[in-house]
Design an enzyme around this catalytic site. Structure first.
Site, short mmCIF file in Angstrom:
data_model
loop_
_atom_site.label_atom_id
_atom_site.label_comp_id
_atom_site.label_asym_id
_atom_site.label_seq_id
_atom_site.Cartn_x
_atom_site.Cartn_y
_atom_site.Cartn_z
N ASP A 40 -6.66 -0.66 35.41
CA ASP A 40 -6.29 -1.32 36.18
C ASP A 40 -5.14 -2.54 34.94
OD1 ASP A 40 -8.90 -1.36 38.06
OD2 ASP A 40 -7.09 -0.48 38.05
N GLN A 41 -5.95 -3.34 34.00
CA GLN A 41 -5.58 -3.91 33.19
C GLN A 41 -4.32 -3.65 32.27
OE1 GLN A 41 -5.69 -4.28 29.21
NE2 GLN A 41 -5.95 -6.82 29.60
N LEU A 43 -11.77 -5.52 37.73
CA LEU A 43 -11.05 -4.66 37.56
C LEU A 43 -11.50 -3.89 36.26
CD1 LEU A 43 -7.79 -7.01 37.84
CD2 LEU A 43 -8.72 -5.24 39.75
N ASP A 44 -11.02 -2.74 35.85
CA ASP A 44 -10.85 -1.75 34.97
C ASP A 44 -10.17 -1.58 33.55
OD1 ASP A 44 -12.19 2.22 36.25
OD2 ASP A 44 -10.23 0.34 35.66
N SER A 45 -10.59 -0.97 32.85
CA SER A 45 -9.56 -1.26 31.90
C SER A 45 -8.32 -0.03 31.90
CB SER A 45 -10.06 -0.90 30.74
OG SER A 45 -10.41 0.70 30.95
#
Lengths: 87, 153
Positions: free
Chosen positions: B111-112, B107-109
């Site tokens: 999504d975080q 995931l990327d930021s």
């Protein structure tokens, strides 16, 4: 702008992520906004980290759009798409 | 008036119970009922209700407030993993308690940020941006929430 193994966010990255959060919070009760917001942020995530002018331009534009979204008169978002002709 | 009728009933009950010397719970009920009723009834009758106040020093009426059941570490972990399984970008088979969002789950930021917002909605309290961006595994989220909610084991 978004790396896969993130060590530390730069100040601009933090601002963008905070803006993303504000958008998602504001759009929670209004139908049709969330897919558009997610798409927009995701396509613009491909911009290089060094292209600060472009990023800052998009950031200012997004802030204005966030004000429109937060306005009580904004109710929902819809879009038109083209029919696929089968024959 | 209804209040006068009620006061009459309570007084007759009180008299009956005083004679029979019933259990403390009844006395407590009447003692607690006496106080509001005595203010409703008109002044001539208040003296009579005052005389019938039954003392019950040992048992006190108590109010029970309800709250959510207390959180436990397993409960928090279960809920965190459940919310993560519902997220469409995560493959539920691969998800473990120690899987890193960026390294293992890809995931990327952005999504975080969405994940941390989902956790805020689940547990009902705000997670500030500075703390939220550091939480990279479900394990870290569980320890953070346990820390904030004072859950010890």
């Amino acid at each position: 702008m978004i790396q896969h193994i993130m060590v530390r966010h730069s100040k601009l990255q933090k601002q963008v992520l905070a803006l993303y959060r504000q958008f998602l919070r504001a759009a929670q009760d209004k139908p049709g906004f969330i897919p558009r917001i997610r798409d927009e942020f995701r396509t613009n995530a491909a911009i290089k980290k060094t292209d600060v002018m472009h990023i800052e331009y998009l950031y200012r534009r997004a802030q204005r759009q966030l004000e429109l979204l937060k306005d009580a008169n904004t109710k929902q978002l819809g879009s038109f798409s083209k029919w696929k002709e089968d024959s | 008036m209804a209040s006068r009728a009620l006061a009459q009933c309570v007084r007759s009950l009180a008299r009956a119970s005083a004679r029979l010397n019933e259990g403390r719970s009844v006395c407590v009920l009447l003692a607690s009922a006496q106080r509001p009723l005595s203010s409703w009834t008109c002044s001539q009758r208040t003296s009579r209700t005052e005389l019938l106040r039954i003392p019950s020093p040992s048992v006190h009426p108590c109010r029970l407030y309800s709250d959510a059941p207390p959180l436990t570490l397993e409960g928090i972990q279960e809920r965190v993993l459940y919310v993560l399984k519902l997220y469409d970008k995560i493959n539920p088979d691969v998800l473990k308690s120690t899987s890193h969002f960026m390294k293992d789950l890809g995931l990327d930021s952005l999504d975080q940020v969405e994940i941390i917002m989902a956790m805020e909605d689940e547990f009902g309290f705000e997670i500030p941006d500075g703390d939220g961006e550091k939480l990279m595994t479900p394990e870290e989220i569980v320890t953070y929430i346990a820390d904030k909610k004072d859950v010890y084991e």
